[in-house]
Enzyme design. Sequence first.
Site, short mmCIF file in Angstrom:
data_model
loop_
_atom_site.label_atom_id
_atom_site.label_comp_id
_atom_site.label_asym_id
_atom_site.label_seq_id
_atom_site.Cartn_x
_atom_site.Cartn_y
_atom_site.Cartn_z
NE ARG A 69 118.85 6.02 -13.51
CZ ARG A 69 118.14 4.96 -14.18
NH1 ARG A 69 117.70 3.64 -13.42
NH2 ARG A 69 118.17 4.65 -15.45
N GLY B 79 114.94 5.68 -13.23
CA GLY B 79 114.77 5.51 -14.59
C GLY B 79 113.35 5.55 -15.06
CG ASP B 80 112.74 3.19 -18.81
OD1 ASP B 80 113.70 2.77 -18.13
OD2 ASP B 80 111.96 2.60 -19.60
CB THR C 4 113.43 -3.90 -15.83
OG1 THR C 4 114.30 -3.13 -15.34
CG2 THR C 4 112.26 -3.27 -16.17
N GLY D 99 117.30 3.34 -18.76
CA GLY D 99 116.48 4.34 -18.47
C GLY D 99 116.37 5.78 -19.37
CB THR E 142 113.36 -4.10 -19.96
OG1 THR E 142 114.63 -4.32 -19.25
CG2 THR E 142 113.31 -4.91 -21.00
N GLY E 143 115.38 -1.34 -20.25
CA GLY E 143 116.80 -0.90 -20.90
C GLY E 143 117.38 0.28 -19.98
#
Lengths: 181, 133
Positions: free
Chosen positions: B29, B31-32, B1, B54, B51-52
């Site tokens: 799927r 994520g964030d 990310t 999600g 970033t991580g």
Amino acid sequence: SSIALVIHGGAGTILKKNMTDELEQTYRAKLEESLMAGYQILENGGSSTEAVKAAIVIMENSPLFNAGKGSVFTHDGKNELDASIMASHDLSAGAVAGVSHVKNPILLADKVRTESKHVMMAREGAEEFAKEHNVELVDQKYFYTQRRWEQLQKVLKSTPQKSQLSEDEAKNSDVKNSKFG
Amino acid sequence: TVGAVALDVNGNITAGTSTGGMTNKRYGRIGDSPVIGAGTYATPLCGVSATGHGEYFIRAAVTHDICALVEYTDSNIQQAADTVIHEKLVKLGGDGGVIGLDKEGNIMMSFNTEGMYRGSIDKDGKVTIKIYK
């Protein structure tokens, strides 16, 4: 008023002992290139939105980062990219999810922000919107990198026996960061 | 990310985030990163990109939460981010990090992983690039 810019290229299991000096310098140089691309716009009186897009496009076009060209593979061996952008002056926001042919998803997210009344578009619909707004599309092959492909193979190989992995294997960053989504 | 947050000469803040998602993901799927308030958020006071992992960033509404702390409490942006990343997110079990800027151009970086590729140019023109903790 002040101008300022901050960027990231991802967080995770990044340890100096796992990095060669050459690779570290490559990362640093690309981060600096991204920063300078955005900062130059700000210095010339450009908008924060243009600066953010310029900085992110540099990283999307690099195979070093998990975005654009360097994206990881899904379980099915495809690339699905997401992006979003938000501006403070009017709280406008745009986002795209699960796109597979958009070279720079951040540019499409900004088109959603400025050229639609919506906030998020996904998958085929988002790509149809990209075509209508002349956002560059590429063949899926563009996103292929050997490193990311091998990461997927390693994770696929280890996934069924996850509970039987040795402690060392479980600590492997490729496995740890796969998260089995 | 990857992500970026900028403050321009007119005092406007923009935050952006872009990602290839996670290795081996299934079922469409998401994520964030494309979720406003989770992976990206900007107000006139604060802009944040994340970033991580999600799922946790969505559940904690990380980027919105940081900006809300800046707006509604006495926290500066670094304190707000540290509260969310090192306390709230850790309790949930989420790992990752954030970058951000406030309206004065103060730079924020916070992460609970071993490293985060990051860089900044502050209001005095000072360039910083870091990778490890």
